[in-house]
Design a protein around this motif. Structure first.
Motif, PDB file in Angstrom:
ATOM      1  N   SER A   6      -3.377   5.292  -2.156  1.00  0.00           N
ATOM      2  CA  SER A   6      -4.160   6.443  -1.702  1.00  0.00           C
ATOM      3  C   SER A   6      -4.243   7.434  -2.860  1.00  0.00           C
ATOM      4  O   SER A   6      -3.552   7.284  -3.862  1.00  0.00           O
ATOM      5  CB  SER A   6      -3.442   7.167  -0.562  1.00  0.00           C
ATOM      6  OG  SER A   6      -3.390   6.401   0.583  1.00  0.00           O
ATOM      7  N   LYS A  37       0.852  -1.190   0.000  1.00  0.00           N
ATOM      8  CA  LYS A  37       0.000   0.000   0.000  1.00  0.00           C
ATOM      9  C   LYS A  37       0.891   1.244   0.000  1.00  0.00           C
ATOM     10  O   LYS A  37       1.856   1.316   0.766  1.00  0.00           O
ATOM     11  CB  LYS A  37      -0.910  -0.014   1.231  1.00  0.00           C
ATOM     12  CG  LYS A  37      -1.792   1.207   1.355  1.00  0.00           C
ATOM     13  CD  LYS A  37      -1.241   2.211   2.330  1.00  0.00           C
ATOM     14  CE  LYS A  37      -1.949   3.531   2.290  1.00  0.00           C
ATOM     15  NZ  LYS A  37      -1.456   4.485   3.288  1.00  0.00           N
ATOM     16  N   GLY A  87      -0.464   8.769   0.307  1.00  0.00           N
ATOM     17  CA  GLY A  87      -0.561   9.939  -0.563  1.00  0.00           C
ATOM     18  C   GLY A  87       0.781  10.555  -0.940  1.00  0.00           C
ATOM     19  O   GLY A  87       1.011  10.898  -2.106  1.00  0.00           O
ATOM     20  N   GLY A  93      -7.823   8.438   6.005  1.00  0.00           N
ATOM     21  CA  GLY A  93      -6.655   7.582   6.240  1.00  0.00           C
ATOM     22  C   GLY A  93      -6.961   6.100   6.080  1.00  0.00           C
ATOM     23  O   GLY A  93      -6.156   5.249   6.429  1.00  0.00           O
TER      24      GLY A  93
HETATM   25 MG    MG Z   1      -2.877   8.616   4.035  1.00  0.00          MG
END
Ligand code: MG
Ligand code: ASP
Length: 466
Positions: free
Chosen positions: A50, A19, A22, A214
């Motif tokens: 993200s 993962k 951002g 988040g």
């Molecule tokens: Mg984040």
């Protein structure tokens, strides 16, 4: 390459889900670093991203309906610029179709923002903010291809089934499991890297939902559970979990390994590094979680696992802002029973989870988080307070922060409290919680005192330790 030669079973046994947050997908250079990280590990078959840094914040603003038309158009220009920077680095023949795709999303965003200006809702917010992840995942697929790797876009809403709590949806783990087996797992056995979105999902009617701000970490962990992954890697902009937020305390140190319990306490009490729910699916399946920096993977990171070699009394200190304290007083509480049950029944009815609790003979004080709801609107409703007011006196205090010390065997070790109290002797403490867990000691402080108190605690408890 390594997939179709009979070794694919092996790879699937070792499946890693990566993962990227951002900042890790903020621009073309950052995305290129992600490609390097992913392709360096042949076990990484599924990538969860993200939205590009800053994009969700802009989308949330647009969804609030509070911007005038000019401001809204400025925000949309900013979104265009963020994504165009990535497109500009792609091969010339890719640029026109990608720009067209971007414009389709921006048109949709503009229409939804116009709708929000007539009246916002959590449902509309989710429909709007999902474009951040949809765009970043679409573009990073192109970056993989640009670097010569096979990659494919997968819309996570095909498998990430949630309930309909827009803005903070709960995943329906069983449906996610069956859908993933049918629709996602077969793709992981092909020679393309599958790229999908964190944060977003869909309810049973196919309406877009989000898991709360988040929430991409949580998405990755849920997908890890659903696909029976061997590891879940959370790539961010710091090389692992630190003894506290290094932006607040420069002496913060990276931690090599943490138990699930310690990491869960840290996440719950404000360490921004992992979304608090992330570890729940990992714990259910005993999947180790790695946290590292996509920009500096060579620096290593933190492994979060069922057990660690060391169990220090003090492992970390964390800060959580935006705490609301509710003090409920009932003259009838003296010697009476059932007051707490009534109070908690109301919190349950409004879906509020209580963090800290302290009671006296006639009153109870609890803290509630102002909420990680995607809209950012605090979710302590007047209706709930009014219902409490029917049988007790209610006082609400905000501008408070929670400072937590995370460690091991704390309530069994002499001297823990002295050391902690000495460190924050200068500050007024609004509430203390200790004893329910062996792993934490929490102080509720005025917002203004919280960072200095964190610095002192770190210095006294975690620095210059042999
Ligand atoms: Mg984040
Ligand atoms: N993009 C979403 C947010 O900023 C989800 C995430 O980054 O995890 O909250």
């Amino acid at each position: 390459m390594w997939l179709l030669n009979g070794k694919n079973k092996n790879v699937m046994n070792q499946l890693d889900i990566a993962k990227f947050g951002g900042t890790s997908v903020a621009d073309y250079a950052a995305m290129t670093a992600c490609v390097k990280v992913v392709t360096a590990n042949p076990n990484t078959r599924l990538v969860v991203v993200s939205a590009c840094a800053g994009v969700t914040n802009i989308l949330v603003e647009l969804a609030s309906g509070a911007l005038d038309k000019t401001a809204a158009l400025q925000r949309i220009d900013k979104l265009r610029a963020i994504h165009q920077e990535i497109i500009a680095h792609l091969a010339p023949e890719k640029q026109a179709p990608c720009n067209e795709h971007l414009e389709e999303h921006l048109t949709e965003i503009r229409n939804l923002a116009a709708e929000a200006s007539m009246g916002r809702s959590d449902e509309l917010t989710d429909r709007l903010v999902c474009h951040g992840e949809l765009l970043s995942s679409y573009l990073i697929v192109e970056v993989f291809k640009q670097q010569g790797f096979k990659a494919e876009f997968f819309d996570v809403r095909r498998v990430m089934r949630t309930d309909s709590t827009f803005g903070c949806a709960k995943p329906l783990v069983e449906v996610l499991g069956t859908q993933s087996k049918e629709q996602l797992l077969p793709l992981l056995n092909t020679d393309a890297i599958i790229v999908t979105q964190g944060f977003i999902g869909a309810n049973s009617e196919g309406m877009t939902t989000t898991l709360g701000r988040g929430g991409s970490d949580y998405s990755a962990a849920l997908l890890g559970e659903a696909c029976n992954a061997a590891t879940i890697s959370i790539w961010t902009d710091v090389p692992g979990v630190y003894t506290t937020d290094p932006r607040l305390v420069p002496h913060a140190q990276p931690i090599d390994e943490l138990t699930y319990l310690e990491a869960a306490e840290m996440a719950t009490f404000g360490a921004k590094i992992l979304h608090p729910s992330t570890l729940v699916p990992a714990v259910r399946r005993n999947i180790p979680v790695f946290v590292g920096s996509s920009k500096e993977p060579e620096k290593g990171g933190t492994w979060v696992k069922p057990e660690t070699e060391t169990h220090p009394s003090f492992r970390a200190v964390a800060l959580r802002k935006n705490q609301t304290l509710i003090v409920l007083a009932s003259p009838k509480m003296v010697g009476a029973s059932g007051f707490l049950a009534r109070v908690f029944a109301i919190f349950a009815k409004y879906g509020k989870s209580v963090d800290l609790v302290s009671t006296s003979e006639v009153s109870i004080a609890v803290t509630l988080d102002a909420g990680s709801n995607t809209s950012g609107i605090p979710s302590i409703s007047e209706d709930m307070l009014n219902e409490l007011r029917t049988f007790c006196h209610v006082k609400v205090e905000d501008k408070l922060s929670l400072v937590a010390i995370i460690g091991n065997e704390m309530s069994k070790t002499a001297g823990i409290t002295t050391q902690a109290f000495d460190a924050i002797a200068k500050y007024a403490v609004r509430m203390i919680c200790y004893g329910a867990s062996n792993h934490n000691l929490c102080f509720l402080l005025n917002e203004a005192d919280a960072v200095p108190a964190l610095v002192e605690l770190h210095q006294h408890l975690l620095e210059n330790k042999a």
